[in-house]
Motif scaffolding. Sequence first.
Motif, mmCIF file in Angstrom:
data_model
loop_
_atom_site.group_PDB
_atom_site.id
_atom_site.type_symbol
_atom_site.label_atom_id
_atom_site.label_comp_id
_atom_site.label_asym_id
_atom_site.label_seq_id
_atom_site.Cartn_x
_atom_site.Cartn_y
_atom_site.Cartn_z
ATOM 1 N N LEU A 36 0.828 -1.205 0.000
ATOM 2 C CA LEU A 36 0.000 0.000 0.000
ATOM 3 C C LEU A 36 0.863 1.256 0.000
ATOM 4 O O LEU A 36 1.920 1.309 0.630
ATOM 5 N N GLU A 37 0.394 2.263 -0.671
ATOM 6 C CA GLU A 37 1.104 3.540 -0.712
ATOM 7 C C GLU A 37 0.363 4.630 0.053
ATOM 8 O O GLU A 37 0.940 5.672 0.363
ATOM 9 N N ASN A 38 -0.906 4.371 0.371
ATOM 10 C CA ASN A 38 -1.722 5.361 1.089
ATOM 11 C C ASN A 38 -1.683 5.070 2.587
ATOM 12 O O ASN A 38 -2.206 4.059 3.044
ATOM 13 N N SER A 39 -1.066 5.950 3.353
ATOM 14 C CA SER A 39 -0.917 5.730 4.795
ATOM 15 C C SER A 39 -2.241 5.827 5.538
ATOM 16 O O SER A 39 -2.379 5.313 6.653
ATOM 17 N N THR A 40 -3.236 6.472 4.943
ATOM 18 C CA THR A 40 -4.538 6.608 5.605
ATOM 19 C C THR A 40 -5.214 5.256 5.768
ATOM 20 O O THR A 40 -5.809 4.948 6.801
ATOM 21 N N THR A 41 -5.095 4.414 4.758
ATOM 22 C CA THR A 41 -5.766 3.108 4.757
ATOM 23 C C THR A 41 -5.203 2.167 5.814
ATOM 24 O O THR A 41 -5.946 1.385 6.410
ATOM 25 N N ILE A 42 -3.918 2.257 6.074
ATOM 26 C CA ILE A 42 -3.275 1.256 6.941
ATOM 27 C C ILE A 42 -3.714 1.346 8.388
ATOM 28 O O ILE A 42 -3.589 0.385 9.142
ATOM 29 N N TYR A 43 -4.267 2.495 8.799
ATOM 30 C CA TYR A 43 -4.728 2.616 10.182
ATOM 31 C C TYR A 43 -5.866 1.634 10.479
ATOM 32 O O TYR A 43 -6.068 1.232 11.622
ATOM 33 N N TYR A 44 -6.594 1.257 9.438
ATOM 34 C CA TYR A 44 -7.695 0.313 9.623
ATOM 35 C C TYR A 44 -7.189 -1.122 9.837
ATOM 36 O O TYR A 44 -7.969 -2.011 10.192
ATOM 37 N N LEU A 45 -5.911 -1.347 9.619
ATOM 38 C CA LEU A 45 -5.336 -2.691 9.770
ATOM 39 C C LEU A 45 -4.815 -2.959 11.175
ATOM 40 O O LEU A 45 -4.342 -4.055 11.460
ATOM 41 N N LYS A 46 -4.903 -1.965 12.040
ATOM 42 C CA LYS A 46 -4.308 -2.077 13.376
ATOM 43 C C LYS A 46 -4.757 -3.336 14.119
ATOM 44 O O LYS A 46 -3.923 -4.085 14.642
ATOM 45 N N SER A 47 -6.048 -3.575 14.152
ATOM 46 C CA SER A 47 -6.572 -4.705 14.925
ATOM 47 C C SER A 47 -6.274 -6.050 14.278
ATOM 48 O O SER A 47 -6.388 -7.093 14.923
#
Length: 198
Positions: A36-47
């Motif tokens: 992924l290149e968009n850092s906004t999306t990765i926050y949803y992967l935390k859990s």
Amino acid sequence: MKKNLEVSPRKIKIYLTIVITLFLLRHIALFLLCVLENSTTIYYLKSIIFLNHLSIPLMIFAMTYVYLRSENLKFSGSYIIAIITFGIYVFIMETSKVTVQVSYLYGFILGIDQETILFLFSLILLGALLILNVLSLDKPFANKKGIWFIIISILIVMIEDIIILGGIKIFPYSVIGDLIFLVIMNFVLSSFKAHERK
């Protein structure tokens, strides 16, 4: 997953399907962090990234049950333990703040401010399961070889967690435990197939 659906006894098939799905989701998320290149999306992967702290203990419950070979032991209790464990995991995740680092080798690397608590929670679960498996060695019909595999694997995962807690990381995330227990789970499922052939 396919082998589980084909050969697992009905009473643990749904449970194992859920646990294997957790493994799958985590590794899909790890792959996404690399591409992924968009850092906004990765926050949803935390859990999802830290699901190994949940899926490994839950998988150990199932494997221990199989290797105990006890007709009187009801598997329904594992679902209750799984729900409680899941609740604690969700609480830790929801109360944690995420941090993001960028690695040229691994892509985005997620961390949480309560990572120590999460690892301690995991170590407590693994320690309890280690004691359970050691005590299971004295059971008359237990598969002692299989239980020894579980004991050694738990010790390896605990050592890995302690090393990571100490600040030493070979990879950004713990992956050795996932590999070990997926291999053992494959042995467990193969034993169901062998039993059917007999």
